[in-house]
Design a protein around this motif. Structure first.
Motif, PDB file in Angstrom:
ATOM      1  N   ASN A 171       0.767  -1.249   0.080  1.00 19.13           N
ATOM      2  CA  ASN A 171       0.090  -0.073  -0.034  1.00 19.13           C
ATOM      3  C   ASN A 171       0.854   1.273  -0.022  1.00 19.13           C
ATOM      4  O   ASN A 171       0.629   2.274  -0.741  1.00 19.13           O
ATOM      5  CB  ASN A 171      -1.020  -0.021   1.243  1.00 19.13           C
ATOM      6  CG  ASN A 171      -1.934  -0.756   1.117  1.00 19.13           C
ATOM      7  OD1 ASN A 171      -2.612  -1.284  -0.090  1.00 19.13           O
ATOM      8  ND2 ASN A 171      -2.471  -1.481   2.138  1.00 19.13           N
ATOM      9  N   ALA A 172       1.841   1.148   0.690  1.00 13.26           N
ATOM     10  CA  ALA A 172       2.960   2.595   0.792  1.00 13.26           C
ATOM     11  C   ALA A 172       3.476   2.522  -0.486  1.00 13.26           C
ATOM     12  O   ALA A 172       3.625   3.637  -0.825  1.00 13.26           O
ATOM     13  CB  ALA A 172       3.841   2.145   1.980  1.00 13.26           C
ATOM     14  N   GLN A 173       3.946   1.480  -1.065  1.00 15.81           N
ATOM     15  CA  GLN A 173       4.535   1.650  -2.474  1.00 15.81           C
ATOM     16  C   GLN A 173       3.257   2.212  -3.505  1.00 15.81           C
ATOM     17  O   GLN A 173       3.759   2.896  -4.505  1.00 15.81           O
ATOM     18  CB  GLN A 173       5.173   0.537  -3.110  1.00 15.81           C
ATOM     19  CG  GLN A 173       5.810   0.655  -4.243  1.00 15.81           C
ATOM     20  CD  GLN A 173       6.862  -0.579  -4.493  1.00 15.81           C
ATOM     21  OE1 GLN A 173       7.093  -1.725  -3.759  1.00 15.81           O
ATOM     22  NE2 GLN A 173       7.003  -0.743  -5.877  1.00 15.81           N
ATOM     23  N   ALA A 174       2.328   1.555  -3.570  1.00 15.11           N
ATOM     24  CA  ALA A 174       1.127   2.008  -4.425  1.00 15.11           C
ATOM     25  C   ALA A 174       0.866   3.544  -4.323  1.00 15.11           C
ATOM     26  O   ALA A 174       0.554   4.281  -5.062  1.00 15.11           O
ATOM     27  CB  ALA A 174      -0.120   1.419  -4.271  1.00 15.11           C
ATOM     28  N   GLY A 175       1.278   4.082  -3.048  1.00 12.99           N
ATOM     29  CA  GLY A 175       0.972   5.704  -2.647  1.00 12.99           C
ATOM     30  C   GLY A 175       1.905   6.303  -3.878  1.00 12.99           C
ATOM     31  O   GLY A 175       1.692   7.621  -4.045  1.00 12.99           O
ATOM     32  N   TRP A 176       2.946   5.798  -4.196  1.00 19.10           N
ATOM     33  CA  TRP A 176       3.586   6.569  -5.356  1.00 19.10           C
ATOM     34  C   TRP A 176       2.913   6.814  -6.500  1.00 19.10           C
ATOM     35  O   TRP A 176       3.439   7.730  -7.290  1.00 19.10           O
ATOM     36  CB  TRP A 176       5.015   5.739  -5.453  1.00 19.10           C
ATOM     37  CG  TRP A 176       6.029   5.984  -4.485  1.00 19.10           C
ATOM     38  CD1 TRP A 176       6.363   4.971  -3.462  1.00 19.10           C
ATOM     39  CD2 TRP A 176       6.718   6.831  -4.137  1.00 19.10           C
ATOM     40  NE1 TRP A 176       7.161   5.548  -2.709  1.00 19.10           N
ATOM     41  CE2 TRP A 176       7.683   6.870  -2.968  1.00 19.10           C
ATOM     42  CE3 TRP A 176       6.996   8.147  -4.711  1.00 19.10           C
ATOM     43  CZ2 TRP A 176       8.417   7.625  -2.517  1.00 19.10           C
ATOM     44  CZ3 TRP A 176       7.869   9.295  -4.199  1.00 19.10           C
ATOM     45  CH2 TRP A 176       8.867   8.936  -2.952  1.00 19.10           C
ATOM     46  N   LEU A 177       1.952   6.002  -6.799  1.00 16.17           N
ATOM     47  CA  LEU A 177       1.181   6.523  -8.035  1.00 16.17           C
ATOM     48  C   LEU A 177       0.552   7.814  -7.681  1.00 16.17           C
ATOM     49  O   LEU A 177       0.214   8.545  -8.928  1.00 16.17           O
ATOM     50  CB  LEU A 177      -0.026   5.485  -8.564  1.00 16.17           C
ATOM     51  CG  LEU A 177       0.600   3.789  -8.663  1.00 16.17           C
ATOM     52  CD1 LEU A 177      -0.660   2.887  -8.710  1.00 16.17           C
ATOM     53  CD2 LEU A 177       1.239   3.985 -10.160  1.00 16.17           C
TER      54      LEU A 177
END
Length: 425
Positions: free
Chosen positions: A61-67
């Motif tokens: 979820n934290a990495q997807a926040g980069w979208l």
């Protein structure tokens, strides 16, 4: 009846209303493309990062926040570049070009196969964002007439906030039922519809024939422009530190089902809509006072949310007030930028959205770092408190400079004009 932008003929009040609605529809689409990812963050993470999501959902979820950060960075890059380069272009034609770019960028976001390619598409889709809002705000302010500048800006931004009431929750639900890719195709259809509406209803409005990129870029030589941009970039980060991770906050902290996320988004959208129109009206009264009031409410709302998000009532009240206070800042900061940028109006109108999306990227990134570090889904709320407090400090600085210049007899921006102040002997 109002005059056309060139003053040569008259527009009916009905034509003006439809033109404003067409411009606001673009804001509706932008709200959807920007904020749908927040409600669908777990869906994006599980589909684009399946291995990581299976082993470490929080990290995914934290990495997807980069979208979300990638889109925001696209806004930051595109807003000043496009606005400065195209200040001389006829504004309607520029808006149509930007809407074409939105449509194609959002389709690419829906169709590309990997996390890395979707990340790139989200950056590209963000490029026209700031320029659209900047140019559309100038057109709306001109259509509204003297003394109603901030209300014209609020109408365009109102499309974005209403999107958070209707569009984002509905499209989030569609994404949960049919997949996030279908959700982005719906957003692309909204942009295509906006293209038609702008083509039909928005009257021709010439650009500034005397504008040059060099002249527009002079705004960057003004200290007050940089301070005001920093207010938006840092202070507005308080909203996005929370909003980016609203889905896991609702599910993990409050303990609600995923189906409740669209309903919480409706609450946030209602707050944004109320705050946007209140901020537009109040900014026409006093930009300075409105900024202080909005930041005060934002900080109190974030503290309330941080202390009571585990309860449904605390979540609802906190999210509504966070949305309202942050959205009241948006037209206010834009009006302030247009005051302090003087002749660089096209660039100033667009730069507001660069600064707010620096806040978007900053809030999302800091919140993601905190979550990935194991601090939990309430950590972004307290990060938001700190960012908003820094926004208040910068607000004090910018208006203190005004007072200092006033005492020295300099021209100081006030409302929509520059008022010469004579030193008292």
């Amino acid at each position: 009846m109002p005059l056309t932008p060139d003053g040569s003929t008259q527009l009916s009040s009905t034509r003006v209303r439809f033109a404003l609605l067409a411009l606001a529809l673009g804001g509706f689409g932008i709200g959807a493309t920007e904020f749908v990812a927040m409600g669908l963050l777990p869906n994006l993470a599980s589909d684009l990062l399946p291995g990581l999501y299976a082993s470490a959902p929080d990290a995914a979820n934290a990495q997807a926040g980069w979208l979300i950060s990638a889109y925001a960075l696209g806004v930051v890059v595109g807003a000043p570049t496009i606005a400065a380069a195209a200040a001389r272009w006829p504004r309607k034609q520029l808006l149509l070009g930007l809407l074409t770019a939105f449509t194609l960028g959002t389709i690419a976001s829906a169709l590309l196969p990997t996390f890395e390619t979707v990340l790139a598409a989200r950056f590209v889709a963000g490029l026209p964002h700031g320029a659209y809002f900047g140019i559309a705000s100038l057109v709306a302010a001109h259509l509204m007439g003297p003394g109603k500048r901030a209300r014209g800006i609020a109408i365009v931004l109102g499309g974005l906030t209403i999107s958070n009431v209707i569009g984002v929750p509905t499209i989030t639900w569609i994404g949960q039922m049919s997949g996030w890719r279908v959700a982005y195709l719906v957003v692309a259809a909204i942009f295509a519809l906006t293209f038609v509406a702008v083509a039909v209803f928005v009257p021709f409005q010439a650009g500034n024939p005397k504008a040059t990129m060099r002249a527009e870029l002079r705004a960057f030589g003004k200290l007050q422009v940089w301070i005001t941009l920093s207010i938006g970039a840092i202070g507005f980060g308080g909203l996005f530190a929370v909003y980016t991770y609203v889905a896991p906050l609702v599910i993990e902290i409050t303990g609600l089902a995923a189906a409740a996320v669209p309903l919480i988004l409706v609450v946030v959208g209602l707050g944004m809509t109320a705050g946007n129109f209140a901020g537009g009206a109040l900014a026409d009264w006093s930009v300075r006072r409105t900024m202080y009031i909005a930041f005060g409410v934002l900080i109190l709302a974030l503290i309330t949310l941080g202390l009571s998000a585990q309860f449904l009532a605390g979540l609802l009240v906190g999210m509504f007030l966070v949305g309202a206070a942050a959205s009241a800042l948006s037209p206010t900061i834009q009006a302030r930028l247009m005051d302090v940028a003087h002749e660089s109006q096209s660039l100033a109108a667009a730069l507001n959205h660069s600064s707010l999306n620096v806040g978007n990227a900053l809030g999302a990134a800091l919140g993601g770092v905190a979550i990935a570090a194991g601090l939990g889904y309430l950590a972004p709320v307290w990060i938001g408190v700190g960012l908003s407090a820094l926004g208040v400090l910068l607000t004090v600085v910018t208006f203190s400079i005004d007072r200092s210049r006033r005492h020295r007899g300099h021209h100081v921006p006030y409302g929509t004009q520059l008022i010469p102040v004579v030193r008292q002997r």
